[in-house]
Scaffold this active site. Structure first.
Site, mmCIF file in Angstrom:
data_model
loop_
_atom_site.group_PDB
_atom_site.id
_atom_site.type_symbol
_atom_site.label_atom_id
_atom_site.label_comp_id
_atom_site.label_asym_id
_atom_site.label_seq_id
_atom_site.Cartn_x
_atom_site.Cartn_y
_atom_site.Cartn_z
ATOM 1 N N GLU A 237 -12.142 1.683 5.040
ATOM 2 C CA GLU A 237 -11.249 1.828 6.187
ATOM 3 C C GLU A 237 -11.404 3.230 6.770
ATOM 4 O O GLU A 237 -11.433 4.217 6.050
ATOM 5 C CB GLU A 237 -9.794 1.622 5.776
ATOM 6 C CG GLU A 237 -8.813 1.744 6.938
ATOM 7 C CD GLU A 237 -7.362 1.700 6.498
ATOM 8 O OE1 GLU A 237 -6.621 0.835 6.994
ATOM 9 O OE2 GLU A 237 -6.978 2.540 5.651
ATOM 10 N N GLU B 123 0.817 -1.219 0.000
ATOM 11 C CA GLU B 123 0.000 0.000 0.000
ATOM 12 C C GLU B 123 0.851 1.269 0.000
ATOM 13 O O GLU B 123 1.515 1.581 0.993
ATOM 14 C CB GLU B 123 -0.905 0.019 1.232
ATOM 15 C CG GLU B 123 -1.796 1.258 1.301
ATOM 16 C CD GLU B 123 -2.657 1.302 2.534
ATOM 17 O OE1 GLU B 123 -3.663 2.038 2.513
ATOM 18 O OE2 GLU B 123 -2.340 0.608 3.521
#
Length: 282
Positions: free
Chosen positions: A242, A148
Protein backbone atom coordinates in the site's frame (compact mmCIF):
# COMPACT_ATOMS: atom_id res chain seq x y z
CA UNK A 1 0.77 -16.45 0.27
CA UNK A 2 -0.94 -14.29 -2.32
CA UNK A 3 0.50 -10.88 -3.12
CA UNK A 4 -1.56 -7.80 -3.81
CA UNK A 5 -1.37 -4.10 -4.57
CA UNK A 6 -3.64 -1.38 -3.23
CA UNK A 7 -5.56 0.82 -5.64
CA UNK A 8 -4.38 3.74 -3.49
CA UNK A 9 -0.92 3.46 -5.08
CA UNK A 10 -2.35 4.94 -8.26
CA UNK A 11 -5.88 6.32 -7.88
CA UNK A 12 -8.51 7.80 -5.60
CA UNK A 13 -11.31 6.90 -5.75
CA UNK A 14 -11.42 3.56 -7.55
CA UNK A 15 -14.21 3.49 -10.17
CA UNK A 16 -15.15 2.28 -13.64
CA UNK A 17 -12.65 4.80 -15.00
CA UNK A 18 -9.73 2.98 -13.36
CA UNK A 19 -10.35 -0.64 -14.36
CA UNK A 20 -7.00 -0.58 -16.18
CA UNK A 21 -5.44 -1.32 -12.78
CA UNK A 22 -6.44 -4.96 -13.24
CA UNK A 23 -4.18 -5.15 -16.30
CA UNK A 24 -1.38 -3.32 -14.50
CA UNK A 25 -1.25 -5.55 -11.44
CA UNK A 26 -1.64 -8.66 -13.58
CA UNK A 27 1.30 -7.60 -15.77
CA UNK A 28 3.42 -6.91 -12.68
CA UNK A 29 2.72 -10.40 -11.33
CA UNK A 30 0.27 -9.72 -8.49
CA UNK A 31 -2.46 -12.15 -7.47
CA UNK A 32 -4.71 -9.56 -5.82
CA UNK A 33 -6.03 -6.04 -6.23
CA UNK A 34 -7.04 -4.43 -2.93
CA UNK A 35 -9.87 -2.03 -3.76
CA UNK A 36 -10.60 0.79 -1.34
CA UNK A 37 -14.28 1.68 -1.16
CA UNK A 38 -14.07 5.45 -0.91
CA UNK A 39 -17.31 6.20 -2.74
CA UNK A 40 -19.71 3.22 -2.81
CA UNK A 41 -21.59 4.78 -5.74
CA UNK A 42 -18.55 4.21 -7.99
CA UNK A 43 -18.51 0.47 -7.31
CA UNK A 44 -20.17 -1.82 -9.86
CA UNK A 45 -19.73 -5.28 -8.39
CA UNK A 46 -20.89 -7.08 -11.53
CA UNK A 47 -18.31 -5.35 -13.74
CA UNK A 48 -15.52 -5.74 -11.18
CA UNK A 49 -16.27 -9.42 -10.65
CA UNK A 50 -16.24 -10.07 -14.40
CA UNK A 51 -12.89 -8.29 -14.72
CA UNK A 52 -11.52 -10.21 -11.76
CA UNK A 53 -12.41 -13.50 -13.44
CA UNK A 54 -11.15 -12.42 -16.87
CA UNK A 55 -7.78 -11.20 -15.59
CA UNK A 56 -7.41 -13.92 -12.92
CA UNK A 57 -6.80 -11.25 -10.30
CA UNK A 58 -8.70 -11.70 -7.04
CA UNK A 59 -10.22 -8.75 -5.18
CA UNK A 60 -9.81 -7.65 -1.58
CA UNK A 61 -12.08 -4.98 -0.08
CA UNK A 62 -10.70 -2.20 2.11
CA UNK A 63 -12.67 0.59 3.79
CA UNK A 64 -11.99 4.33 3.93
CA UNK A 65 -13.05 5.82 7.24
CA UNK A 66 -13.67 9.54 7.08
CA UNK A 67 -15.41 11.73 9.69
CA UNK A 68 -18.91 10.62 8.68
CA UNK A 69 -18.03 6.91 9.04
CA UNK A 70 -16.98 6.87 12.69
CA UNK A 71 -18.60 4.06 14.70
CA UNK A 72 -17.19 5.49 17.96
CA UNK A 73 -18.29 9.10 17.36
CA UNK A 74 -20.05 11.13 20.04
CA UNK A 75 -22.78 11.71 17.44
CA UNK A 76 -25.30 8.87 17.24
CA UNK A 77 -26.13 9.70 13.62
CA UNK A 78 -22.48 9.42 12.60
CA UNK A 79 -22.15 6.10 14.47
CA UNK A 80 -25.11 4.79 12.51
CA UNK A 81 -23.62 6.08 9.26
CA UNK A 82 -20.34 4.32 10.05
CA UNK A 83 -22.11 1.05 10.78
CA UNK A 84 -24.09 1.28 7.54
CA UNK A 85 -20.91 1.96 5.59
CA UNK A 86 -19.07 -1.05 7.04
CA UNK A 87 -22.06 -3.25 6.26
CA UNK A 88 -22.08 -1.91 2.69
CA UNK A 89 -18.41 -2.88 2.38
CA UNK A 90 -19.33 -6.33 3.68
CA UNK A 91 -22.01 -6.59 0.98
CA UNK A 92 -19.43 -5.65 -1.66
CA UNK A 93 -16.96 -8.21 -0.27
CA UNK A 94 -19.55 -10.98 -0.39
CA UNK A 95 -20.52 -10.10 -3.97
CA UNK A 96 -16.89 -9.84 -5.14
CA UNK A 97 -15.60 -12.95 -3.39
CA UNK A 98 -13.34 -10.97 -1.08
CA UNK A 99 -12.75 -13.06 2.07
CA UNK A 100 -12.47 -9.96 4.22
CA UNK A 101 -13.03 -6.26 4.73
CA UNK A 102 -9.99 -4.42 6.10
CA UNK A 103 -9.33 -1.02 7.61
CA UNK A 104 -9.27 1.16 10.74
CA UNK A 105 -12.98 0.72 11.25
CA UNK A 106 -12.94 1.64 14.96
CA UNK A 107 -12.83 5.42 14.38
CA UNK A 108 -12.35 8.16 11.81
CA UNK A 109 -8.86 8.33 10.33
CA UNK A 110 -7.20 11.56 11.42
CA UNK A 111 -9.27 11.91 14.60
CA UNK A 112 -6.86 12.67 17.43
CA UNK A 113 -8.72 13.84 20.54
CA UNK A 114 -7.23 14.02 24.01
CA UNK A 115 -10.02 12.26 25.90
CA UNK A 116 -10.59 11.79 29.60
CA UNK A 117 -10.65 8.27 31.05
CA UNK A 118 -14.46 8.19 31.09
CA UNK A 119 -14.67 9.57 27.55
CA UNK A 120 -12.23 6.93 26.34
CA UNK A 121 -14.24 4.19 28.03
CA UNK A 122 -17.32 5.45 26.22
CA UNK A 123 -15.45 5.41 22.91
CA UNK A 124 -14.46 1.79 23.53
CA UNK A 125 -18.07 0.91 24.34
CA UNK A 126 -19.40 2.45 21.13
CA UNK A 127 -16.67 0.84 19.00
CA UNK A 128 -17.24 -2.61 20.49
CA UNK A 129 -21.03 -2.31 20.27
CA UNK A 130 -21.06 -1.32 16.61
CA UNK A 131 -18.24 -3.57 15.43
CA UNK A 132 -19.96 -6.50 17.14
CA UNK A 133 -23.02 -5.76 15.01
CA UNK A 134 -20.84 -5.64 11.88
CA UNK A 135 -19.09 -8.86 12.89
CA UNK A 136 -22.44 -10.62 13.18
CA UNK A 137 -23.53 -9.26 9.80
CA UNK A 138 -20.22 -10.24 8.21
CA UNK A 139 -20.50 -13.73 9.67
CA UNK A 140 -23.87 -14.18 7.98
CA UNK A 141 -22.22 -13.24 4.67
CA UNK A 142 -19.15 -15.45 5.16
CA UNK A 143 -16.83 -12.43 5.41
CA UNK A 144 -14.08 -11.63 7.92
CA UNK A 145 -13.20 -8.23 9.39
CA UNK A 146 -9.52 -7.23 9.61
CA UNK A 147 -9.11 -4.24 11.96
CA UNK A 148 -6.06 -2.06 11.28
CA UNK A 149 -4.18 -0.24 14.07
CA UNK A 150 -2.84 3.13 12.86
CA UNK A 151 0.06 5.22 14.04
CA UNK A 152 -0.41 7.96 16.63
CA UNK A 153 -0.50 10.72 14.02
CA UNK A 154 -3.56 9.19 12.32
CA UNK A 155 -5.58 8.07 15.35
CA UNK A 156 -5.60 8.47 19.11
CA UNK A 157 -7.40 5.17 19.62
CA UNK A 158 -5.91 1.86 18.40
CA UNK A 159 -2.18 2.19 17.67
CA UNK A 160 -0.60 -1.16 18.53
CA UNK A 161 -1.13 -4.87 17.98
CA UNK A 162 -1.82 -5.28 21.69
CA UNK A 163 -4.58 -2.66 21.59
CA UNK A 164 -5.96 -4.18 18.41
CA UNK A 165 -6.14 -7.60 20.04
CA UNK A 166 -7.92 -6.11 23.04
CA UNK A 167 -10.58 -4.75 20.69
CA UNK A 168 -10.81 -8.07 18.85
CA UNK A 169 -11.25 -9.93 22.14
CA UNK A 170 -14.00 -7.55 23.29
CA UNK A 171 -15.87 -8.03 20.01
CA UNK A 172 -15.46 -11.78 20.57
CA UNK A 173 -16.32 -13.16 17.14
CA UNK A 174 -14.18 -15.73 15.35
CA UNK A 175 -14.36 -13.79 12.08
CA UNK A 176 -12.71 -10.67 13.52
CA UNK A 177 -8.93 -10.23 13.42
CA UNK A 178 -6.25 -7.73 12.46
CA UNK A 179 -4.67 -6.08 9.46
CA UNK A 180 -1.12 -5.14 10.45
CA UNK A 181 0.89 -2.66 8.37
CA UNK A 182 4.67 -2.35 8.69
CA UNK A 183 4.48 1.40 8.02
CA UNK A 184 2.42 1.92 11.18
CA UNK A 185 4.22 -0.81 13.13
CA UNK A 186 7.59 0.84 12.46
CA UNK A 187 6.32 3.87 14.40
CA UNK A 188 4.38 2.19 17.20
CA UNK A 189 5.85 -1.24 17.98
CA UNK A 190 8.94 -1.90 20.07
CA UNK A 191 9.64 -4.98 17.94
CA UNK A 192 7.74 -5.57 14.68
CA UNK A 193 8.46 -9.30 14.56
CA UNK A 194 7.29 -9.90 18.13
CA UNK A 195 4.13 -7.88 17.46
CA UNK A 196 3.38 -10.16 14.50
CA UNK A 197 3.90 -13.21 16.71
CA UNK A 198 1.57 -11.68 19.29
CA UNK A 199 -1.14 -11.39 16.63
CA UNK A 200 -0.74 -15.07 15.77
CA UNK A 201 -3.75 -16.59 14.07
CA UNK A 202 -5.65 -13.31 14.44
CA UNK A 203 -3.56 -11.83 11.63
CA UNK A 204 -5.99 -11.85 8.70
CA UNK A 205 -4.26 -9.38 6.35
CA UNK A 206 -0.73 -7.96 6.11
CA UNK A 207 0.40 -4.71 4.49
CA UNK A 208 4.08 -5.03 3.59
CA UNK A 209 5.08 -1.38 3.30
CA UNK A 210 8.33 0.52 3.57
CA UNK A 211 8.87 2.87 6.50
CA UNK A 212 8.22 5.89 4.23
CA UNK A 213 5.60 4.20 2.02
CA UNK A 214 8.06 4.01 -0.86
CA UNK A 215 9.42 0.83 -2.45
CA UNK A 216 9.43 -2.15 -0.05
CA UNK A 217 13.03 -3.19 0.48
CA UNK A 218 14.41 0.32 -0.01
CA UNK A 219 13.83 1.13 3.64
CA UNK A 220 14.74 0.32 7.23
CA UNK A 221 12.12 -2.38 7.89
CA UNK A 222 13.76 -5.56 9.36
CA UNK A 223 12.36 -7.78 6.62
CA UNK A 224 14.31 -10.91 7.55
CA UNK A 225 12.88 -10.92 11.08
CA UNK A 226 9.44 -10.05 9.70
CA UNK A 227 9.66 -13.05 7.39
CA UNK A 228 10.67 -15.35 10.25
CA UNK A 229 7.80 -14.09 12.40
CA UNK A 230 5.27 -14.74 9.64
CA UNK A 231 6.63 -18.25 9.27
CA UNK A 232 6.50 -18.78 13.04
CA UNK A 233 2.75 -18.04 13.07
CA UNK A 234 2.15 -19.99 9.83
CA UNK A 235 0.75 -16.92 8.12
CA UNK A 236 -0.53 -17.72 4.65
CA UNK A 237 -2.87 -14.78 4.02
CA UNK A 238 -2.67 -11.76 1.72
CA UNK A 239 0.50 -9.66 1.50
CA UNK A 240 -0.39 -6.24 0.10
CA UNK A 241 1.73 -3.26 -0.90
CA UNK A 242 0.00 0.00 0.00
CA UNK A 243 1.16 3.49 -0.84
CA UNK A 244 -0.45 6.74 -1.97
CA UNK A 245 -0.13 9.13 -4.87
CA UNK A 246 0.73 12.77 -4.24
CA UNK A 247 -1.10 13.71 -7.44
CA UNK A 248 -4.36 13.62 -5.47
CA UNK A 249 -4.16 16.44 -2.94
CA UNK A 250 -6.94 15.14 -0.66
CA UNK A 251 -5.07 11.88 -0.20
CA UNK A 252 -1.73 13.65 0.34
CA UNK A 253 -3.33 15.75 3.06
CA UNK A 254 -5.07 12.79 4.70
CA UNK A 255 -1.91 10.67 5.01
CA UNK A 256 0.60 13.55 5.33
CA UNK A 257 2.52 12.50 2.24
CA UNK A 258 4.00 15.66 0.79
CA UNK A 259 6.67 14.35 -1.57
CA UNK A 260 7.19 11.61 -4.11
CA UNK A 261 8.79 8.52 -2.59
CA UNK A 262 9.90 6.58 -5.68
CA UNK A 263 10.80 7.18 -9.33
CA UNK A 264 7.17 6.38 -10.19
CA UNK A 265 4.07 4.91 -8.59
CA UNK A 266 4.55 1.86 -10.81
CA UNK A 267 8.02 1.28 -9.36
CA UNK A 268 6.60 0.96 -5.83
CA UNK A 269 4.61 -2.07 -6.94
CA UNK A 270 6.80 -3.37 -9.74
CA UNK A 271 10.06 -3.32 -7.76
CA UNK A 272 8.50 -4.07 -4.39
CA UNK A 273 6.85 -7.31 -5.46
CA UNK A 274 9.96 -9.34 -6.41
CA UNK A 275 11.70 -8.18 -3.23
CA UNK A 276 8.80 -9.28 -1.03
CA UNK A 277 8.47 -12.62 -2.80
CA UNK A 278 12.17 -13.27 -2.31
CA UNK A 279 12.35 -12.27 1.36
CA UNK A 280 9.00 -13.71 2.50
CA UNK A 281 8.94 -16.95 0.53
CA UNK A 282 12.57 -18.03 0.79
Amino acid sequence: MKFGASTFIWVSPFSGKTYDLFDKVKDFGFDLLEICIEDPSTINTYEIKELSKKKAVDVLVCGAFGPERDVSSEDAGIRESGLNYINKCIDFAAELGSPLVSGPMFSATGKTHLLSKSERQQQWQWAVENLTKSAEYAGEKGVKLAIEPLNRFETDFINTTEQGLELVEKINHHNVGLLLDTFHMNIEEKDIANALRLAGDRLFNFHACSNDRGIPGVDNIPWESVSKALKDINYDGPVVIESFTTEIKEISRAVSQWRTLAPSQDSIAQEGLPFLKKVLMS
